[in-house]
Design a protein around this motif. Structure first.
Motif, PDB file in Angstrom:
ATOM      1  N   THR A 656       0.871  -1.184   0.000  1.00  0.00           N
ATOM      2  CA  THR A 656       0.000   0.000   0.000  1.00  0.00           C
ATOM      3  C   THR A 656       0.899   1.222   0.000  1.00  0.00           C
ATOM      4  N   GLN A 657       0.523   2.210  -0.809  1.00  0.00           N
ATOM      5  CA  GLN A 657       1.461   3.316  -1.007  1.00  0.00           C
ATOM      6  C   GLN A 657       0.939   4.659  -0.521  1.00  0.00           C
ATOM      7  N   PHE A 658      -0.247   4.701   0.028  1.00  0.00           N
ATOM      8  CA  PHE A 658      -0.681   5.912   0.729  1.00  0.00           C
ATOM      9  C   PHE A 658      -1.854   5.585   1.653  1.00  0.00           C
ATOM     10  N   ALA A 659      -1.963   6.351   2.700  1.00  0.00           N
ATOM     11  CA  ALA A 659      -3.067   6.132   3.643  1.00  0.00           C
ATOM     12  C   ALA A 659      -4.347   6.593   2.980  1.00  0.00           C
ATOM     13  N   GLY A 660      -5.321   5.713   2.971  1.00  0.00           N
ATOM     14  CA  GLY A 660      -6.566   6.032   2.268  1.00  0.00           C
ATOM     15  C   GLY A 660      -6.664   5.257   0.957  1.00  0.00           C
ATOM     16  N   GLN A 661      -5.609   4.510   0.630  1.00  0.00           N
ATOM     17  CA  GLN A 661      -5.651   3.728  -0.617  1.00  0.00           C
ATOM     18  C   GLN A 661      -6.602   2.541  -0.449  1.00  0.00           C
ATOM     19  N   ARG A 662      -7.320   2.214  -1.507  1.00  0.00           N
ATOM     20  CA  ARG A 662      -8.248   1.078  -1.449  1.00  0.00           C
ATOM     21  C   ARG A 662      -7.469  -0.224  -1.365  1.00  0.00           C
ATOM     22  N   ILE A 663      -7.899  -1.078  -0.431  1.00  0.00           N
ATOM     23  CA  ILE A 663      -7.232  -2.374  -0.296  1.00  0.00           C
ATOM     24  C   ILE A 663      -8.194  -3.496  -0.679  1.00  0.00           C
ATOM     25  N   ALA A 664      -9.456  -3.300  -0.312  1.00  0.00           N
ATOM     26  CA  ALA A 664     -10.431  -4.370  -0.572  1.00  0.00           C
ATOM     27  C   ALA A 664     -11.839  -3.785  -0.633  1.00  0.00           C
ATOM     28  N   LEU A 665     -12.744  -4.619  -1.127  1.00  0.00           N
ATOM     29  CA  LEU A 665     -14.153  -4.240  -1.141  1.00  0.00           C
ATOM     30  C   LEU A 665     -14.934  -5.300  -0.362  1.00  0.00           C
ATOM     31  N   VAL A 666     -15.621  -4.868   0.696  1.00  0.00           N
ATOM     32  CA  VAL A 666     -16.487  -5.799   1.420  1.00  0.00           C
ATOM     33  C   VAL A 666     -17.832  -5.790   0.697  1.00  0.00           C
ATOM     34  N   VAL A 667     -18.353  -6.957   0.408  1.00  0.00           N
ATOM     35  CA  VAL A 667     -19.665  -7.029  -0.232  1.00  0.00           C
ATOM     36  C   VAL A 667     -20.622  -7.724   0.735  1.00  0.00           C
ATOM     37  N   ALA A 668     -21.723  -7.027   1.045  1.00  0.00           N
ATOM     38  CA  ALA A 668     -22.654  -7.577   2.037  1.00  0.00           C
ATOM     39  C   ALA A 668     -24.097  -7.396   1.577  1.00  0.00           C
ATOM     40  N   ASP A 669     -25.019  -7.921   2.378  1.00  0.00           N
ATOM     41  CA  ASP A 669     -26.424  -7.880   1.947  1.00  0.00           C
ATOM     42  C   ASP A 669     -27.043  -6.490   2.071  1.00  0.00           C
ATOM     43  N   THR A 670     -26.540  -5.659   2.964  1.00  0.00           N
ATOM     44  CA  THR A 670     -27.061  -4.289   3.066  1.00  0.00           C
ATOM     45  C   THR A 670     -25.869  -3.338   3.134  1.00  0.00           C
ATOM     46  N   GLN A 671     -26.145  -2.054   2.869  1.00  0.00           N
ATOM     47  CA  GLN A 671     -25.067  -1.068   2.945  1.00  0.00           C
ATOM     48  C   GLN A 671     -24.560  -0.941   4.377  1.00  0.00           C
ATOM     49  N   LYS A 672     -25.495  -1.050   5.327  1.00  0.00           N
ATOM     50  CA  LYS A 672     -25.137  -0.942   6.735  1.00  0.00           C
ATOM     51  C   LYS A 672     -24.163  -2.056   7.111  1.00  0.00           C
ATOM     52  N   HIS A 673     -24.491  -3.261   6.686  1.00  0.00           N
ATOM     53  CA  HIS A 673     -23.610  -4.389   6.998  1.00  0.00           C
ATOM     54  C   HIS A 673     -22.255  -4.233   6.324  1.00  0.00           C
ATOM     55  N   ALA A 674     -22.276  -3.783   5.080  1.00  0.00           N
ATOM     56  CA  ALA A 674     -21.006  -3.605   4.360  1.00  0.00           C
ATOM     57  C   ALA A 674     -20.144  -2.564   5.075  1.00  0.00           C
ATOM     58  N   ASP A 675     -20.772  -1.460   5.488  1.00  0.00           N
ATOM     59  CA  ASP A 675     -20.017  -0.395   6.161  1.00  0.00           C
ATOM     60  C   ASP A 675     -19.454  -0.881   7.495  1.00  0.00           C
ATOM     61  N   SER A 676     -20.288  -1.576   8.280  1.00  0.00           N
ATOM     62  CA  SER A 676     -19.770  -2.029   9.577  1.00  0.00           C
ATOM     63  C   SER A 676     -18.674  -3.063   9.380  1.00  0.00           C
ATOM     64  N   ALA A 677     -18.852  -3.944   8.397  1.00  0.00           N
ATOM     65  CA  ALA A 677     -17.827  -4.976   8.182  1.00  0.00           C
ATOM     66  C   ALA A 677     -16.514  -4.327   7.744  1.00  0.00           C
ATOM     67  N   ALA A 678     -16.617  -3.292   6.906  1.00  0.00           N
ATOM     68  CA  ALA A 678     -15.388  -2.608   6.460  1.00  0.00           C
ATOM     69  C   ALA A 678     -14.656  -2.022   7.661  1.00  0.00           C
ATOM     70  N   LYS A 679     -15.422  -1.548   8.641  1.00  0.00           N
ATOM     71  CA  LYS A 679     -14.797  -1.005   9.851  1.00  0.00           C
ATOM     72  C   LYS A 679     -14.148  -2.115  10.674  1.00  0.00           C
ATOM     73  N   LEU A 680     -14.731  -3.305  10.573  1.00  0.00           N
ATOM     74  CA  LEU A 680     -14.206  -4.431  11.359  1.00  0.00           C
ATOM     75  C   LEU A 680     -13.019  -5.118  10.681  1.00  0.00           C
ATOM     76  N   ALA A 681     -12.725  -4.687   9.476  1.00  0.00           N
ATOM     77  CA  ALA A 681     -11.619  -5.333   8.758  1.00  0.00           C
ATOM     78  C   ALA A 681     -10.291  -4.939   9.407  1.00  0.00           C
ATOM     79  N   VAL A 682      -9.441  -5.936   9.571  1.00  0.00           N
ATOM     80  CA  VAL A 682      -8.120  -5.669  10.162  1.00  0.00           C
ATOM     81  C   VAL A 682      -7.072  -5.994   9.101  1.00  0.00           C
ATOM     82  N   VAL A 683      -6.284  -4.989   8.775  1.00  0.00           N
ATOM     83  CA  VAL A 683      -5.223  -5.213   7.793  1.00  0.00           C
ATOM     84  C   VAL A 683      -3.915  -5.329   8.571  1.00  0.00           C
TER      85      VAL A 683
END
Ligand SMILES: Cc1cc2nc3c(=O)[nH]c(=O)nc-3n(C[C@H](O)[C@H](O)[C@H](O)COP(=O)(O)OP(=O)(O)OC[C@H]3O[C@@H](n4cnc5c(N)ncnc54)[C@H](O)[C@@H]3O)c2cc1C
Ligand code: FES
Ligand code: FES
Length: 1337
Positions: A656-683
């Motif tokens: 990764t070459q800058f903070a804020g760079q896209r690393i992955a896309l979480v795909v979920a059944d609702t936007q709420k779930h996708a957003d919370s899961a993205a927050k729960l992602a640990v890199v």
């Protein structure tokens, strides 16, 4: 009981629901009503407002108020009626007068904010107790954000409903023409009748309420929502907490807007129905306010209070009216505010006010009996949220609240005042510091002891980065019993500075301290100086009651090319106001639709070791997939964006070459779930095994020679011989340095896209993009499919400002990848936080320059080095040198040379934001001129004038694009504005003001602009259908800038050439411009650079020429047969019969010789700076702009005003910074402050000059989208001038605090000139110095 309520009169019954579901979630996902828009999800923008109506069966009364649907929980509206903007009126039922007036006043551009604005106005109108006033009208939208219009037309639409409005004061609109009588004006306004146009409460709900009386209890088992009806019941529930699981007490639920908690609770306890907690009662001891009382109701009660205490209560109410916005105050409770302050360090205004009046609170502290404690004790208790304690009510004692400035006895006075220094005074902004002071003072008349003595005082401060509001008890004790004098106050100030200690992560430490000092000074100093209490901030409160905005517009409509040139209402304006206009997120989704959210890097340079979710081996609920670069099809490429200068990856690969760079896309059944899961992602990162260090500054980039290449073809040319110019100079400034920061777009509609898989490897994508052609190409390359497999559709974009050009590409591409891979529709609606982190924004830069000049102010040579921070990817950064140098050459520098480096850094990739480079270039020129004037101690306006181009020097600096001599209108505009703005007289008045006022200084400044634009090839297609209606496609995208409207007018004009019977404006109604479809119309390019409207117009005009040519023979024949009676419909029927090709398309390619041209304008702004707080008030702005022959003056006026106000944001308010790792610091509406109605120019006069015939332009018109933004530098320069006066004054006190140079005038005013910046330049310690000066005599 079931959860039952009404939306726009329709009954909704919900059997069971997650109690954390908000009204917005429900409306947007479960109803057809899409006018509630999600702009921020944190109560900060107003896009989601709805009207909530509650019926009280006891009183048989309905109460209505606006609320934020993004925060209000659905279960709390049981039995209520919700009205959205389309519920007020709509296309089918007929639009509401509010919608019609918004349309007619040209108050809707992209339309994303408009439904929320309409609801704010509606709510204010319906709640206005007596007559709706101008002041109420202006305030009704003070907490709503609009990024397009500049607010003036919105305020005019609101004011048109006020009973005390002078209709002639209302701005340019489509209801009347200038000079028409007041009667005609009134008659033409869409009529408003409160009886007819107020919403009615549905009878079915009334009946139900009457039956069930007050109680709103939902079935406990199905809803996990309990509504106790008494304190005893509540007590029992909290006692049973252990068996019930985790509990959350709620009233308005607005607290989640600040904390954005993800935590889910087992049960929600709605405490709003407990009578003891919802009452306001006046007792002998004081006034009691139940903890569940809303802030609005508390304000009303305090205002109504007519006892002797009313003075203090009214002051408290006035302060509380600055909390949040109407909707927050309508649902947020007093108790909620106090508990947030007590338990979660919320920077509360209410606790500060309550401390200053020595108020108490009552709590249930585990037992059944209420316990009373003082507010200061309450704040010190362990967190309420960790216990079973409940706040019941607040008691404001009457003893402190007796009459105030009226004497208690002859010699005793009671004083109360409150203060609040916020970036927007009433526009929804937390303060840097608040304060409230109460004092009992007595006046001694004996000659030996003449003066004022403090008998008692409470001095409260809060919101300065402390754990909670505090009383400065040490200062209180020190002052008590003392006779006030400069030295006593000086000592008090010293003590106070030791008490006001912001937390270590709080920005602007010294500034916040200086505010505390300043307010203490403001409170006591008048008693020392005059013996009487008078305070400029008190006058401020009075001032804020007055109407605060006025404007005038001079706009010339031309009828030469009718209907082109007329101020036609924007296409779909009423539809936007009602909220029926469809944005990408409003497209109904299929049941199997999935939703995406990006996981981004928090490191600037690191290897990515792994990515997983927080709990090992547990996939968060609803998650379907986690896509990374490895999921890109083998035949495809890891590409997320592309411009002519290169590409950017969709996801970081191993590195990764800058903070804020896209690393992955979480795909979920609702936007709420996708957003919370993205927050729960640990890199997991590896930062150790990286060979090189990250480049985080332009200086690092220079050291490491990390630059983007700029092709010589687009690199600007130097002018003249700089060595010679420097030799001619009598004076020089050497190695002066200037830095400019970034700016975020703050389009109201965040980035969004929806991708649908189709047969045979095809994919259809709806994208909110300014560059669908490029989105299309990137998707095809990423997926490794042919471009004909991809179709990108864009109907309208909720504001772009450049941010939805390159930066929209990865959003759409990620959705397409998800759809392609999972074979299900995938949608992404970025949350504001992620959007802000990934947006990149405007390019920051550093300039180091030498300038030589004569002693009369004429510059002879300018030479500079510029380092532009472009971030990691090429984007469009290579055009920056060219863009910057366009407006920078607006002055005759004699000779000009430069070395501009576009630095490649490990920072977020910067992109084009409205007037990219141009706004900086123009400002740099001004800053240099300011410094030349300072160095010569000359009037800066004189230096500007002497360096303005003659036509000869214009040709030297702009060579082939300078146009004919008569097209160089800048000198004319310069002189014209001098007269119309009364510049000279006002400059004299400013001088006088500055002599007479110590703590306020004014400045006035006039700034010219020259802005170069470039036309680009643009396609168009016009097709006539069998009924004579016309469908038009263009390359340009409707972003709110009125492109469709101008195109529609142009088609009406073009087809009107066939000269049928009937006016061509009838034809206007038969023309529809439709969404852009990249397969239907190729080569759409970018909608950017201000010229897409005119190029699209020219493209369709050429189509019309073809069509008219084809129709002409038939027309001539018909005219011979039936002279004078051939209508358009008849002609088209005939043409269909003859199989004439009635569809024409073209790609307009501008002539190389004339594709670039210059735009001119001048702005004058006058400001007033408060030396205590650093607040800058823009008293007046006058701008004049040459639009050629405007294609649509209403649209151009909107562009001019909107751009100017966005410029105010850039120059004065908006901080978009990165931390030490390059991660964006500002992540939402709490810390990113765009202008609101209370921060724009109080008087705003705009003149659009019609400069006649321009042979090479599209029907003689000139661009308006970006250039006017540059004129906002006049506000910054005026502020600099006011600060200069403040610094000169400080020097005269003989008390240099080390911050001020010898002359006091040689300083650089950073951009943005926020309150802390302005204050620090005026002198952070100016109060202490002033007092010292007085003490020393
Ligand atoms: C956009 C925005 C701007 C704002 N601006 C300002 C501002 O400028 N100045 C300012 O002072 N405030 C400001 N606020 C804060 C606002 O005043 C509070 O959010 C509001 O008063 C909280 O009330 P509520 O009923 O919504 O609380 P809720 O969100 O329902 O509750 C907040 C917390 O308090 C707990 N709670 C609520 N009532 C009780 C009780 N009686 N006993 C025990 N616990 C309780 C809840 O469990 C929850 O944890 C702003 C808020 C927003 C969203
Ligand atoms: S979306 Fe609710 S206030 Fe912004
Ligand atoms: S019209 Fe207000 S945000 Fe676009």
């Amino acid at each position: 009981m079931d959860l039952e309520f009404a939306v726009n009169g329709e009954r909704f019954k919900v059997d069971s629901i997650d109690p954390s579901t908000t009204v917005l979630d429900f409306l947007r996902f479960n109803t057809p009503f899409k006018s509630v828009k999600l702009g921020c999800g944190e109560g900060g923008c107003g896009a989601c407002l709805v009207v909530l109506s509650r019926y009280d069966p006891e009183l048989d009364q309905v109460k209505e108020c606006s609320i934020n649907s993004c925060l209000t929980l659905l279960c709390s509206v049981n039995g209520c009626s919700i009205t959205t903007s389309e519920g007020l009126g709509n296309k089918k039922k007929g639009f509401h007068p509010i919608h019609k007036r918004f349309a007619g006043f040209h108050a809707s551009q992209c339309g994303f904010c408009t439904p929320g604005m309409c609801i704010s106005l509606y709510s204010a109108l319906s709640n206005s107790s007596k007559e709706f006033t101008v002041s109420e009208a202006e305030k009704s939208v003070s907490g709503n954000l609009c990024r397009c219009t500049g607010y003036r037309p919105i305020v005019d639409a609101c004011k048109s409903f006020a009973s005390d409005v002078d209709i002639e004061d209302l701005g340019f609109n489509s209801f009347w023409k200038k000079g028409e009588s007041k009667e005609v004006m009134l008659k033409n306004l869409p009529p408003y009748n409160p009886k007819e146009h107020l919403v009615t409460f549905p009878e079915f709900l009334k009946k139900k309420k009457k039956k069930k009386k007050l109680h709103n209890g939902l079935d406990h088992s199905r809803y996990r929502w309990t509504t106790p009806c008494s304190v005893a019941e509540l007590h029992n529930i909290t006692q049973a907490a252990n068996s019930l699981g985790s509990l959350k007490l709620v009233v308005g639920n607005t607290g989640t807007g600040y904390y954005q908690d993800e935590e889910r609770f087992d049960r929600y306890i709605d405490i709003s129905q407990i009578p003891e907690m919802s009452m306001i009662k006046k007792g002998e001891e004081g006034i009691e306010i139940g903890a569940a009382v809303t802030i609005s109701n508390a304000i009303d009660a305090l205002k109504k209070e007519e006892s002797k205490s009313c003075y203090i209560f009214k002051k408290m109410a006035a302060h509380m009216e600055k909390i949040g916005n109407h909707a927050i105050r309508n649902s947020g409770s007093i108790g909620g505010n106090l508990v947030m302050a007590q338990s979660r360090k919320f920077p509360s205004d209410i606790t500060t006010l309550l401390l200053a009046v020595d108020a108490s609170v009552y709590m249930l502290n585990g037992g059944k009996k209420a316990e009373k404690v003082k507010v200061h004790e309450f704040l010190e208790l362990p967190s309420m949220l960790d216990s079973k304690r409940v706040l019941l009510k607040v008691e404001i004692p009457l003893c402190t609240a007796t009459t105030s400035t009226t004497s208690v006895d002859d010699d005793t006075e009671l004083l109360f005042e409150s203060y609040r220094a916020a970036p927007r005074s009433i526009g929804n902004a937390l303060p840097y510091l608040n304060a409230a002071f109460f004092a009992l003072v007595s006046r001694r008349q004996e000659p030996s002891r003449r003066g004022v003595t403090v008998d008692k005082c409470f001095l409260a401060f809060g919101s300065y980065g402390c754990d909670h509001s505090i009383r400065a008890t040490e200062v209180e004790s020190f002052l008590t019993g003392k006779s006030l004098s400069y030295s006593v106050l000086y000592e008090a100030v010293g003590l106070l500075k030791g008490i006001i200690v912001p937390g270590k992560d709080t920005p602007h430490h010294e500034y916040r301290k200086s505010l505390a000092v300043g307010y203490l000074f403001e409170f006591f100093n008048p008693l020392i100086e005059s013996g009487h209490y008078s305070n400029s901030h008190v006058n401020d409160t009075a001032k804020s009651l007055l109407p605060f905005l006025s404007s005038s517009q001079q706009v010339l409509e031309s009828n030469e090319y009718q209907p082109v040139g007329e101020a036609v209402i924007k296409v779909g304006a009423a539809l936007q106001a009602s909220g029926e206009a469809v944005f990408v997120d409003d497209i109904p989704t299929l049941p199997n639709c999935l939703h995406g959210a990006f996981v981004y890097s928090t490191e600037c340079l690191a290897k990515i070791k792994s990515i997983r979710f927080r709990e090992k081996n547990v996939t968060p609920s609803g998650v379907f997939a986690l896509l990374t670069s490895k999921d890109i099809p083998k035949q495809g490429q890891n590409i997320g964006s592309k411009t002519v200068f290169g590409t950017g990856p969709l996801f970081a690969d191993e590195l990764t070459q800058f903070a804020g760079q896209r690393i992955a896309l979480v795909v979920a059944d609702t936007q709420k779930h996708a957003d919370s899961a993205a927050k729960l992602a640990v890199v997991e990162y590896d930062t150790k095994n990286i060979e090189e260090e990250a480049i985080l500054t332009v200086e690092d980039a220079v050291k490491r020679c990390s630059f983007f290449e700029v092709h010589p073809m687009i690199y600007p040319e130097p002018v003249g011989d700089v060595l010679k110019g420097m030799e001619e100079a009598e004076r020089k400034i050497i190695s002066a340095e200037l830095r400019l920061g970034s700016q975020y777009f703050f389009y109201m509609e965040p980035q969004t896209a929806l991708a649908l898989p189709d047969e045979d490897d095809c994919v259809k994508v709806y994208s909110s993009s300014q560059a669908p052609e490029y989105v299309h190409s990137v998707i095809a390359t990423c997926l490794g499919i042919q471009e004909h497999n991809v179709r990108v559709i864009t109907r309208r974009v909720g504001g772009g400002f450049g941010g939805k050009a390159v930066k929209s590409m990865p959003v759409a591409t990620a959705c397409a990848l998800g759809a392609y891979k999972l074979q299900r529709p995938v949608k992404m609606y970025m949350n504001r936080r992620t959007d802000m982190i990934m947006a990149g924004g405007r390019h920051p830069m550093k300039i180091t320059y030498d300038v030589g000049f004569r002693s009369d102010g004429k510059v002879t040579a300018l030479e500079f080095i510029m380092l532009i921070d472009a971030g990691l990817e090429p984007d469009i950064s290579a055009v920056m040198p060219r863009n910057i140098m366009g407006p920078l050459r607006k002055y005759d520098w004699g000779a000009l040379s430069f070395d501009i480096k576009v630095c490649k850094t490990n920072c977020p990739t910067r992109t084009a934001m409205r007037a990219p480079g141009e706004v900086q270039g123009s400002y740099i020129a001004e800053s240099i001129i300011e410094n030349v004037a300072t160095s010569l101690q000359m009037d800066v306006d004189t230096v500007r004038k002497i360096n303005l181009h003659s036509y000869v020097s214009l040709r030297k600096f702009y060579t082939r694009i300078s146009g004919d001599p008569d097209e160089y209108t800048l000198p004319l505009l310069w002189d014209k504005l001098e007269i119309s703005s009364k510049f000279k007289e006002r400059a004299e008045m400013v001088k006088e003001f500055n002599v007479c006022n110590v703590w306020r200084k004014r400045g006035i400044s006039r700034v010219p602009i020259v802005h170069q634009v470039l036309q680009r090839p643009t396609p168009g297609k016009v097709s006539i259908l069998s009924d004579g209606s016309v469908v038009v496609e263009v390359g340009g995208i409707e972003l709110g800038q009125g492109l469709w409207t101008k195109v529609q007018q142009m088609v009406a004009y073009g087809l009107g050439m066939v000269k049928c019977q009937g006016r061509s404006d009838k034809l206007l109604e038969r023309i529809r411009v439709v969404q852009s479809d990249t397969l239907g119309m190729i080569q759409g390019g970018f909608t950017a650079g201000s010229t897409t409207s005119e190029c699209s117009c020219e493209a369709v005009r050429l189509c019309c020429v073809i069509l008219v040519g084809r129709l002409k023979p038939t027309m001539d024949k018909m005219m011979m047969e039936k002279p004078g009676s051939v209508t358009w419909t008849m002609l088209i029927q005939q043409a269909y019969g003859q199989s004439i090709n009635l569809s024409a398309s073209t790609l307009y390619t501008p002539e190389y010789a004339s594709m670039e041209y210059l735009n001119y304008g001048v702005g004058v702004s006058e400001v007033e700076v408060d030396l205590v707080t650093g607040k800058t008030e823009i008293l007046r702005s006058d701008i004049i702009y040459d639009c050629g022959k405007s294609l649509n003056p209403a649209v151009d006026l909107g562009q001019i005003e909107g751009a100017f106000v966005q410029g105010i944001g850039f120059f004065m308010m908006e901080e978009y910074t990165t931390d030490e790792k390059g991660l964006v610091v500002q992540q939402g509406t709490w810390d990113y402050k765009i202008p609101t109605v209370d921060t724009i120019s109080k008087h705003f006069n705009v003149e659009i000059v019609n400069s006649g015939h321009h042979k090479d332009r599209v029907l003689s018109s000139k661009a308006s989208g970006e250039p006017p933004m540059l004129m906002a530098a006049s506000v910054h320069c005026a502020t600099r001038s006011a600060i200069r006066e403040a610094r000169k004054q400080s020097l005269s006190w003989n008390c240099n605090d080390g911050n001020i140079d010898e002359s006091g005038t040689d300083f650089e005013l950073p951009v943005p000139a926020t309150m802390p910046v302005v204050k620090s330049l005026c002198g952070l310690y100016n109060v202490e110095r002033y007092l010292q000066g007085k003490i020393l005599g």
